[in-house]
Design a protein around this motif. Structure first.
Motif, short mmCIF file in Angstrom:
data_model
loop_
_atom_site.label_atom_id
_atom_site.label_comp_id
_atom_site.label_asym_id
_atom_site.label_seq_id
_atom_site.Cartn_x
_atom_site.Cartn_y
_atom_site.Cartn_z
N VAL A 1 29.63 -15.56 22.26
CA VAL A 1 29.60 -15.88 20.83
C VAL A 1 28.17 -15.84 20.31
O VAL A 1 27.89 -15.31 19.23
N VAL A 2 27.24 -16.39 21.08
CA VAL A 2 25.83 -16.36 20.68
C VAL A 2 25.35 -14.92 20.55
O VAL A 2 24.64 -14.57 19.59
N ALA A 3 25.73 -14.06 21.49
CA ALA A 3 25.34 -12.65 21.43
C ALA A 3 25.97 -11.95 20.23
O ALA A 3 25.32 -11.14 19.56
N PHE A 4 27.23 -12.27 19.96
CA PHE A 4 27.91 -11.69 18.80
C PHE A 4 27.20 -12.08 17.51
O PHE A 4 26.96 -11.25 16.64
N LEU A 5 26.86 -13.36 17.39
CA LEU A 5 26.16 -13.82 16.20
C LEU A 5 24.79 -13.15 16.07
O LEU A 5 24.37 -12.77 14.97
N SER A 6 24.11 -12.98 17.20
CA SER A 6 22.80 -12.33 17.18
C SER A 6 22.90 -10.90 16.64
O SER A 6 22.01 -10.45 15.91
N SER A 7 23.98 -10.22 16.96
CA SER A 7 24.16 -8.85 16.47
C SER A 7 24.35 -8.80 14.96
O SER A 7 24.21 -7.75 14.34
N HIS A 8 24.68 -9.96 14.38
CA HIS A 8 24.82 -10.07 12.92
C HIS A 8 23.63 -10.79 12.29
O HIS A 8 23.71 -11.25 11.15
N GLY A 9 22.55 -10.90 13.03
CA GLY A 9 21.34 -11.49 12.49
C GLY A 9 21.31 -13.00 12.49
O GLY A 9 20.49 -13.61 11.78
N VAL A 10 22.18 -13.62 13.28
CA VAL A 10 22.25 -15.08 13.33
C VAL A 10 21.72 -15.56 14.68
O VAL A 10 22.26 -15.20 15.73
N LYS A 11 20.67 -16.36 14.66
CA LYS A 11 20.13 -16.96 15.88
C LYS A 11 20.88 -18.26 16.16
O LYS A 11 20.92 -19.14 15.31
N ALA A 12 21.46 -18.36 17.35
CA ALA A 12 22.26 -19.54 17.68
C ALA A 12 21.98 -20.00 19.10
O ALA A 12 21.50 -19.23 19.93
N LYS A 13 22.26 -21.26 19.35
CA LYS A 13 22.17 -21.85 20.68
C LYS A 13 23.53 -22.41 21.07
O LYS A 13 24.30 -22.83 20.20
N ALA A 14 23.80 -22.44 22.36
CA ALA A 14 25.09 -22.93 22.86
C ALA A 14 24.90 -24.23 23.61
O ALA A 14 23.86 -24.48 24.22
N ASP A 15 25.93 -25.08 23.58
CA ASP A 15 25.90 -26.33 24.31
C ASP A 15 27.31 -26.81 24.57
O ASP A 15 28.27 -26.37 23.90
N VAL A 16 27.44 -27.71 25.54
CA VAL A 16 28.74 -28.29 25.90
C VAL A 16 28.64 -29.80 25.84
O VAL A 16 27.65 -30.39 26.30
N PHE A 17 29.67 -30.44 25.28
CA PHE A 17 29.70 -31.89 25.17
C PHE A 17 31.02 -32.40 25.75
O PHE A 17 32.04 -31.71 25.70
N PRO A 18 31.02 -33.64 26.28
CA PRO A 18 32.25 -34.19 26.88
C PRO A 18 33.29 -34.51 25.82
O PRO A 18 32.96 -34.77 24.66
N GLU A 19 34.52 -34.51 26.25
CA GLU A 19 35.64 -34.77 25.34
C GLU A 19 35.82 -36.27 25.14
O GLU A 19 35.56 -37.08 26.03
N LYS A 20 36.28 -36.63 23.93
CA LYS A 20 36.61 -38.03 23.64
C LYS A 20 38.11 -38.14 23.43
O LYS A 20 38.76 -37.20 22.96
N SER A 21 38.66 -39.29 23.74
CA SER A 21 40.11 -39.47 23.68
C SER A 21 40.66 -39.34 22.27
O SER A 21 41.81 -38.96 22.08
N ASP A 22 39.83 -39.65 21.25
CA ASP A 22 40.33 -39.60 19.87
C ASP A 22 40.12 -38.24 19.22
O ASP A 22 40.43 -38.06 18.04
N GLY A 23 39.58 -37.28 19.97
CA GLY A 23 39.38 -35.94 19.42
C GLY A 23 38.22 -35.85 18.47
O GLY A 23 38.05 -34.83 17.80
N GLY A 24 37.39 -36.88 18.39
CA GLY A 24 36.33 -36.90 17.39
C GLY A 24 35.01 -36.33 17.85
O GLY A 24 34.00 -36.48 17.17
N SER A 25 34.96 -35.67 19.00
CA SER A 25 33.69 -35.23 19.57
C SER A 25 32.93 -34.29 18.65
O SER A 25 31.72 -34.41 18.49
N ILE A 26 33.61 -33.30 18.08
CA ILE A 26 32.93 -32.33 17.23
C ILE A 26 32.29 -33.02 16.03
O ILE A 26 31.13 -32.78 15.68
N ALA A 27 33.05 -33.90 15.39
CA ALA A 27 32.52 -34.62 14.24
C ALA A 27 31.35 -35.50 14.64
O ALA A 27 30.36 -35.62 13.91
N ASP A 28 31.43 -36.12 15.82
CA ASP A 28 30.34 -36.98 16.30
C ASP A 28 29.07 -36.18 16.51
O ASP A 28 27.98 -36.60 16.13
N VAL A 29 29.20 -35.01 17.14
CA VAL A 29 28.03 -34.16 17.38
C VAL A 29 27.44 -33.69 16.05
O VAL A 29 26.22 -33.68 15.85
#
Length: 273
Positions: free
Chosen positions: A202-230
């Motif tokens: 995904v980072v490489a795909f975005l780069s081909s469209h002129g978007v600089k991005a970084k990737a990361d992984v975060f642990p899951e939370k039981s309430d599904g709120g991890s993305i919002a928390d990050v």
């Protein structure tokens, strides 16, 4: 890719000025046509034992009230948009979700606020975000509550290697190309090489469209709120995410992550399906 036609939804009982200002700002940035839409419907007659309780005068009065409110919204929309963007207005006594889904055919992007107030959950006066996102066939920007200045500096992509997430990344490309910082994150307690390969692609795909991005992984939370928390921790201006759900007894039932994002009205969210 850019957005040349933006449809702005105004719930009849919601606060409209902040979301109008956001939509006008976006229309100016993308040099897009802005189409304002508002609708509400009169509930059908109540069926009681022994027949239908038909209250003609009451229904007519409700219809007139809806028409007056829609006219007020048109005036507010045109006042705030002014001559700064090309605009169009569509108002109707109709089911608000159905009208908005039908109007998606003229949109590159749909902008709406989080449902609020007494009409929230009232299908006759409030947009059903679940049905909208899953049926419109267009990206939906759900604006945070009471926000008027829409920044696109920090953008977070909630990644899951699915059709919906791939669609969301492409649909949101105009936002991603504007951002100064983009992070692509996966929620995974035990990330494998396959997870990281997916993120790096995904980072490489975005780069081909002129978007600089970084990737990361975060642990899951039981309430599904991890993305919002990050997103809140990194002070993200916008979250890009696929919407995951399935049909059951005419209702759209979402998984934890999608539900958590829909319910978090402090965040700007672009969601696709």
């Amino acid at each position: 890719m850019t957005y040349k036609s933006i449809v702005l939804n105004l719930d009849i009982d919601g606060m409209v000025a902040p979301v109008i200002k956001i939509a006008v700002d976006l229309a100016q940035r993308f040099d897009a046509r802005l189409i304002g839409i508002s609708a509400a419907d009169v509930p059908p007659p109540v069926v009681m034992e022994g027949g239908v309780a038909f209250e003609g005068e009451s229904m007519m009065r409700q219809r007139k009230n809806i028409e007056r409110r829609i006219e007020d919204l048109r005036i507010e929309f045109e006042r705030l948009a002014g001559a700064s963007v090309d605009t169009e207005w569509r108002g109707a006594v109709d089911n608000p979700t159905r009208l908005l889904i039908d109007s998606a055919r003229v949109a590159d992007l749909i902008v709406t606020a989080s449902p609020e107030g007494a009409s929230s959950g009232n299908v006759h006066r409030s947009t059903d975000l679940g049905n909208l996102i899953l049926q419109a066939g267009r990206p939906v920007l759900v604006a945070s509550t009471n926000q008027e200045n829409f920044r696109i500096n920090k953008v977070l992509v909630g990644w899951k290697d699915t059709r919906e997430a791939r669609r969301a990344v492409v649909d949101a490309m105009p936002f991603l190309q504007m951002a100064q910082e983009v992070r692509v994150i996966a929620i995974d307690d035990d990330a494998t090489d396959e997870t990281w390969n997916s993120l790096n692609d995904v980072v490489a795909f975005l780069s081909s469209h002129g978007v600089k991005a970084k990737a990361d992984v975060f642990p899951e939370k039981s309430d599904g709120g991890s993305i919002a928390d990050v997103a809140e921790a990194m002070h993200a201006d916008l979250i890009i995410s696929g919407a995951y759900g399935h049909s059951r007894f005419r209702e759209w039932i979402f998984g934890g992550a999608t539900r958590s994002l829909l319910e978090n009205d402090r965040l700007n969210r672009v969601m696709s399906n």
